[in-house]
Design an enzyme around this catalytic site. Structure first.
Site, PDB file in Angstrom:
ATOM      1  N   CYS A 191       0.832  -1.204   0.000  1.00 45.07           N
ATOM      2  CA  CYS A 191       0.000   0.000   0.000  1.00 45.07           C
ATOM      3  C   CYS A 191       0.873   1.264   0.000  1.00 45.07           C
ATOM      4  CB  CYS A 191      -0.979  -0.019   1.177  1.00 45.07           C
ATOM      5  SG  CYS A 191      -2.364   1.132   0.989  1.00 45.07           S
ATOM      6  N   HIS A 220      -3.578  -4.836   0.195  1.00 49.91           N
ATOM      7  CA  HIS A 220      -3.091  -5.417   1.458  1.00 49.91           C
ATOM      8  C   HIS A 220      -3.154  -6.943   1.396  1.00 49.91           C
ATOM      9  CE1 HIS A 220      -2.647  -1.830   4.042  1.00 49.91           C
ATOM     10  NE2 HIS A 220      -3.554  -1.312   3.229  1.00 49.91           N
ATOM     11  N   GLU A 253      -1.731  -9.072   3.200  1.00 48.75           N
ATOM     12  CA  GLU A 253      -1.741  -9.685   4.531  1.00 48.75           C
ATOM     13  C   GLU A 253      -3.145 -10.029   5.016  1.00 48.75           C
ATOM     14  OE1 GLU A 253      -1.742  -5.194   5.437  1.00 48.75           O
ATOM     15  OE2 GLU A 253      -1.045  -6.551   3.858  1.00 48.75           O
TER      16      GLU A 253
END
Length: 227
Positions: free
Chosen positions: A72, A198, A200
């Site tokens: 990001c 993102h 994750e």
């Protein structure tokens, strides 16, 4: 942190994280601050705090061939670092940080300019991404169309896309209509990838996100080569 651990599980490695405060990184001490690391990850965030240190860390990763992953804001900072270090745009920045920059390589899209409510400019939630062949992104995902979660407001400025490509950058992930940059990488580097989303958010212990898996694998290869 958990996604890095998941990447370690998939790569059969124990990931050890060294936390580095980017506010403390300068051109003079970056080599000492990052000495001995096998990979550098610059995560997401908002605001100008520590951004110059992040730029130095990414420059160091690029020049020293250390695997790098930007998430990001980390991707946006990587775009700024490339503009300054490779394109020679010394004042390159995000219009979020420096509205007066003559090279705003990260900016609001034109259709966002007139929106008074900041919430209306936020790209939030899941969006599709088209992946280019023969790239790190394709190696990681193994398919041409993915969907990832976003939480950001600013985007790569398409006015600069051509000059980046002329100097070796690859925009390996884009929105299906080609208007938004989702991923940027540099070929010939062990692992240099910035993603606007993102990853994750979608990583699990028994199903590491492919980007974290490949990032850890690249770090292991560099470690073995240097040992």
């Amino acid at each position: 942190v958990e996604a890095l651990k998941h990447g370690g599980i998939a790569a059969r490695a124990n990931v050890k994280i060294r936390w580095v405060d980017s506010e403390e990184i300068t051109p003079e001490n970056v080599a000492e601050k990052l000495k001995g690391v096998d990979g550098i990850l610059v995560p997401g965030g908002f605001g100008t705090r520590g951004t110059e240190g992040k730029i130095e860390a990414i420059r160091y990763a690029r020049e020293e061939k250390i695997p790098f992953l930007g998430i990001c804001l980390g991707m946006q900072i990587a775009a700024i670092a490339f503009a300054r270090g490779v394109l020679g745009y010394e004042d390159a920045n995000s219009s979020e940080f420096d509205p007066e920059s003559s090279h705003p390589v990260i900016a609001l899209m034109e259709e966002q300019m007139d929106l008074a409510d900041m919430g209306g400019t936020m790209r939030l939630g899941a969006y599709p991404c088209r992946i280019s062949p023969d790239t790190l992104m394709m190696k990681a995902y193994g398919k041409g169309l993915i969907e990832e979660r976003h939480r950001h407001r600013y985007e790569f400025n398409n006015k600069f896309r051509e000059v980046y490509m002329e100097h070796g950058a690859i925009f390996s992930g884009q929105s299906p209509d080609g208007t938004l940059v989702e991923a940027m990488e540099i070929p010939g580097h062990p692992f240099y990838l910035g993603v606007q989303y993102h990853p994750e958010f979608k990583s699990r212990p028994n199903r590491a996100h492919p980007i974290f898996r490949e990032f850890v694998k690249a770090a292991l290869e560099v470690k073995e080569k240097n040992s």
